[in-house]
Write an enzyme that holds these catalytic residues in place. Structure first.
Site, short mmCIF file in Angstrom:
data_model
loop_
_atom_site.label_atom_id
_atom_site.label_comp_id
_atom_site.label_asym_id
_atom_site.label_seq_id
_atom_site.Cartn_x
_atom_site.Cartn_y
_atom_site.Cartn_z
N LEU A 19 37.80 9.47 -26.97
CA LEU A 19 39.00 9.98 -27.31
C LEU A 19 40.50 9.47 -25.82
O LEU A 19 41.37 9.15 -27.01
CB LEU A 19 38.98 11.16 -26.93
CG LEU A 19 40.54 11.97 -27.21
CD1 LEU A 19 41.11 11.38 -29.00
CD2 LEU A 19 40.17 13.54 -27.67
N ASP A 38 38.64 5.86 -14.91
CA ASP A 38 37.51 6.61 -15.46
C ASP A 38 36.53 6.32 -14.59
O ASP A 38 36.67 5.75 -13.33
CB ASP A 38 37.12 6.06 -16.76
CG ASP A 38 36.31 6.46 -17.44
OD1 ASP A 38 35.31 6.87 -16.75
OD2 ASP A 38 36.19 6.96 -19.02
N ASP A 63 36.56 9.69 -9.68
CA ASP A 63 36.41 11.09 -10.47
C ASP A 63 37.87 12.08 -9.99
O ASP A 63 38.52 11.99 -9.33
CB ASP A 63 35.25 11.43 -9.03
CG ASP A 63 34.87 13.37 -9.52
OD1 ASP A 63 35.79 13.40 -10.65
OD2 ASP A 63 33.90 13.66 -9.06
N ASN A 90 42.78 13.83 -20.04
CA ASN A 90 41.70 13.78 -21.11
C ASN A 90 39.99 13.75 -20.29
O ASN A 90 39.21 14.29 -21.06
CB ASN A 90 42.40 12.28 -22.04
CG ASN A 90 40.27 12.25 -23.29
OD1 ASN A 90 40.45 13.20 -24.17
ND2 ASN A 90 40.09 11.43 -22.18
N TYR A 162 32.39 25.18 -20.10
CA TYR A 162 33.28 24.98 -21.11
C TYR A 162 34.74 25.18 -21.26
O TYR A 162 36.08 25.20 -21.48
CB TYR A 162 32.59 23.79 -21.86
CG TYR A 162 33.51 22.98 -22.87
CD1 TYR A 162 34.00 21.65 -22.80
CD2 TYR A 162 33.25 22.98 -23.98
CE1 TYR A 162 34.47 20.93 -22.79
CE2 TYR A 162 34.68 22.33 -24.47
CZ TYR A 162 35.01 21.70 -24.27
OH TYR A 162 35.27 20.25 -24.81
N LYS A 166 38.27 25.08 -20.08
CA LYS A 166 39.23 24.90 -21.01
C LYS A 166 40.26 26.42 -21.44
O LYS A 166 42.16 25.72 -21.68
CB LYS A 166 38.55 24.87 -22.61
CG LYS A 166 37.67 23.85 -22.89
CD LYS A 166 38.69 22.29 -22.09
CE LYS A 166 38.19 21.16 -22.49
NZ LYS A 166 38.98 19.92 -22.06
N THR A 196 32.66 12.13 -30.23
CA THR A 196 32.43 10.61 -28.93
C THR A 196 31.21 11.21 -28.14
O THR A 196 30.28 11.70 -28.48
CB THR A 196 33.87 11.69 -27.43
OG1 THR A 196 33.56 12.40 -27.03
CG2 THR A 196 35.20 11.41 -28.20
#
Length: 292
Positions: A19, A38, A63, A90, A162, A166, A196
């Protein structure tokens, strides 16, 4: 308003593949110069793809949960390209486990990369934009697009780390929109469904291609979206859904609650409800594409 990003400078984290790469490429095709981020060595192909069609891209590897990486991304944009207009957060990872099996490290790592990673770059960018707005006496035209997930609404049983991260990202987005609006910064969050490496085995098929998400991100980053801030979008395939804030299901008032009155009024209301009907927004999880 224009959707042309010529002259704009963007940072996209986690942009080596999936993504993030699709978002970075879309921003570059719209005219933006892009700082790719990245882990070391992971963004080289994305940079070459952008340069291959005449776009400009540099890499600030590292990181995202480390302050030094956020500083390096800012330096690549502000010192290297001469400014900053767009931040797309992202980057993320998963370490899925049931709550009772999840280790400290698995929880901390996911929250650190997702939530702290979003915070560090957004904080640095906000400080920069506030300084520019103060020095010029005029608001900037800047955009933050954060990556949340429907997991913050559904509480998936195998993703306590997670989902919590979020939820934090969504709150961070709302706070950014409110605290930075006077400086000319808008902030929105997307909840993408995209196939992904991170969602391998969960999402697959053409409808879940990252290319279906990237146009919305590019639009939200453009001057045409100047009036859109503090919003959360679910996006995949050909669908974009704007989420509404939670509503109050019921209200109870008593000047002197005791256990009996709580049981009668609050407990009585719940007695007639489906015990599975909690805060989790299961209806949003059922959003499907319309048949063409």
């Amino acid at each position: 308003m224009s959707v042309d990003l010529t002259g704009k400078i963007a940072i996209v984290t986690g942009s080596g593949a999936g993504l993030g790469r699709a978002e970075a490429v879309a921003l570059a095709r719209a005219g933006a110069r892009v700082v790719l981020n990245d882990l070391p060595g992971a963004a080289e192909e994305a940079a070459e793809e952008i340069r291959g069609f005449g776009g400009e891209a540099v890499i600030a590897a590292g990181d995202v949960s480390e302050r030094a990486t956020a500083d390096a991304m800012m330096a690549a944009a502000v010192d290297g390209f001469g400014g900053l207009d767009i931040v797309v957060n992202n980057a993320g990872i998963t370490r899925d486990k049931m709550l009772f099996n999840m280790s400290d490290e698995e929880f901390d790592l996911v929250v650190r990369v997702h939530l702290r990673g979003h915070f560090l770059l957004t904080r640095n960018a906000s400080a920069h934009w506030r300084s520019v707005a103060k020095s010029t006496g005029a608001p900037v035209d800047a955009a933050v697009v954060n990556t949340s997930s429907e997991a913050f609404l559904s509480g998936p049983p195998g993703q306590a780390n997670y989902g919590a991260a979020k939820a934090g990202i969504t709150a961070l987005t709302m706070s950014t929109a409110r605290s930075m609006g006077r400086s000319g910064v808008r902030a929105n969050a997307i909840c993408p469904r995209a196939a992904t490496a991170m969602t391998e085995g969960v999402l697959s098929g053409d409808s879940y291609g990252p290319e279906h998400v990237a146009p919305l991100v590019t639009y939200l980053a453009s001057p045409a979206a100047a009036a859109i801030t503090g919003q959360v979008f679910v996006v995949y395939g050909g669908m974009i859904a704007v989420l509404a804030p939670p509503t109050v299901a019921e209200r109870f008032d008593n000047a002197a609650w005791d256990l009996d009155s709580l049981d009668k009024e609050v407990g009585g209301w719940f007695a007639d409800r489906d015990p599975a009907a909690g805060f989790s927004a299961d209806s949003i999880m059922q959003l499907k594409l319309k048949e063409q």
